[in-house]
Design an enzyme around this catalytic site. Sequence first.
Site, PDB file in Angstrom:
ATOM      1  N   HIS A 242      -2.537   2.486  -5.932  1.00 25.28           N
ATOM      2  CA  HIS A 242      -3.323   1.276  -5.714  1.00 25.28           C
ATOM      3  C   HIS A 242      -3.480   0.472  -7.003  1.00 25.28           C
ATOM      4  CE1 HIS A 242      -5.122  -0.470  -2.185  1.00 25.28           C
ATOM      5  NE2 HIS A 242      -6.140  -0.910  -2.894  1.00 25.28           N
TER       6      HIS A 242
ATOM      7  N   ARG B 289      -0.678  -1.805  -7.194  1.00 28.75           N
ATOM      8  CA  ARG B 289      -0.906  -2.933  -6.261  1.00 28.75           C
ATOM      9  C   ARG B 289      -1.832  -3.963  -6.902  1.00 28.75           C
ATOM     10  NH1 ARG B 289      -1.194  -4.359  -0.606  1.00 28.75           N
ATOM     11  NH2 ARG B 289      -3.290  -4.868   0.111  1.00 28.75           N
TER      12      ARG B 289
ATOM     13  N   HIS C  62      -3.616  -9.162   3.306  1.00 28.10           N
ATOM     14  CA  HIS C  62      -5.064  -9.296   3.477  1.00 28.10           C
ATOM     15  C   HIS C  62      -5.354 -10.257   4.632  1.00 28.10           C
ATOM     16  CE1 HIS C  62      -5.973  -8.177  -0.999  1.00 28.10           C
ATOM     17  NE2 HIS C  62      -5.825  -7.120  -0.229  1.00 28.10           N
TER      18      HIS C  62
ATOM     19  N   ARG D 152       0.864  -1.175   0.000  1.00 29.89           N
ATOM     20  CA  ARG D 152       0.000   0.000   0.000  1.00 29.89           C
ATOM     21  C   ARG D 152       0.904   1.229   0.000  1.00 29.89           C
ATOM     22  NH1 ARG D 152      -1.965  -3.593   3.941  1.00 29.89           N
ATOM     23  NH2 ARG D 152      -4.037  -4.445   3.468  1.00 29.89           N
TER      24      ARG D 152
ATOM     25  N   LYS E 206      -1.995  -2.803   7.996  1.00 34.02           N
ATOM     26  CA  LYS E 206      -3.164  -2.393   8.774  1.00 34.02           C
ATOM     27  C   LYS E 206      -3.176  -3.085  10.128  1.00 34.02           C
ATOM     28  CE  LYS E 206      -6.258  -1.224   4.943  1.00 34.02           C
ATOM     29  NZ  LYS E 206      -7.565  -1.507   4.297  1.00 34.02           N
TER      30      LYS E 206
ATOM     31  N   TYR F 205      -8.859 -10.826  -7.410  1.00 34.96           N
ATOM     32  CA  TYR F 205      -7.835 -10.787  -8.452  1.00 34.96           C
ATOM     33  C   TYR F 205      -7.904 -12.002  -9.357  1.00 34.96           C
ATOM     34  CZ  TYR F 205      -6.091  -6.947  -5.679  1.00 34.96           C
ATOM     35  OH  TYR F 205      -6.004  -5.762  -4.995  1.00 34.96           O
TER      36      TYR F 205
END
Length: 298
Positions: free
Chosen positions: A242, A245, A268, A148, A172, A277
């Site tokens: 992004h 990414r 994730h 990110r 995150k 994806y």
Amino acid sequence: MKYQIQLQDFLAYIVIDRGLSLNTKENYERDLRGYLLFIETQNINSIEMIERQHIQHYLIELYERGLNTKSVARHLSAIRTFHQYLIIEKISKQNPCDLIETPKLSRDLPEILSIDEVDRLLESFRQDKAGDIRNRAMVELLYASGLRVSELLNLKLDDLHLSMQFIKCQGKGSKERLVPIGEVATEVLELYLSTSRPELLKTPTNLLFLNRFGERMTRQGFWKILKKQAQVAGITKVLSPHKLRHSFATHLIENGVDLRLVQEMLGHSDISTTKIYTSVADEKVVDDYNNYHFRSNK
């Protein structure tokens, strides 16, 4: 605001007890402040008297303001978490959100760059100035790792393990992960560290990527670099960090990399987020068949 104390106590709870980031805290605060200001207009004597219909009316108001389904779902998530906290603190006995369904999100497939477009982008950088070398290193690393943009800009020198061709990043929820970066990105980073960064450095800092003032590169600054470089490379798609990414993940899956491994590299927590994806990759297979196979209906 009438419920300011409860809001501040909740924000302290999600940071201290749940370990959420300050950025997440700010998002919760913004969404909940609007909600609680609305509640004040509903002739409710205390916060524990909020009922399902009050929240439903608020969600309708959000739609009437023009918010899309994704934004309304985000607001509802914040409201639901806030009321769960009130139950934990024994301020309320039940969560008025329990019988409210989260709005169904239509999930659009992310647009990606083709491998040819990525090659053109990476080869379009000049290498005669400190800023150019830094810019190439940032974009090369972003595509090589799928980071990110916030993770990229927060990298420290200590996070680099170039002899083993991987980096450590904090994602995150302050979760750390190790990400391989490959030989090309490693070489470009080594060039940046030996030539460009010493020239950009003004005062001692452990930050990896520096702007011309020797300070942390901003998101806006990096976005401008990408936008300018897309024009140089002749890329007509709207380019964003992004999107690189997305391209990283899709290209890996197209080339047979296991979905679980891609999930780990992207950071994730839920593999269902990564599965989108595979849809992008499947769509590309169909397009390639239609474009190139001699038995295609086209």
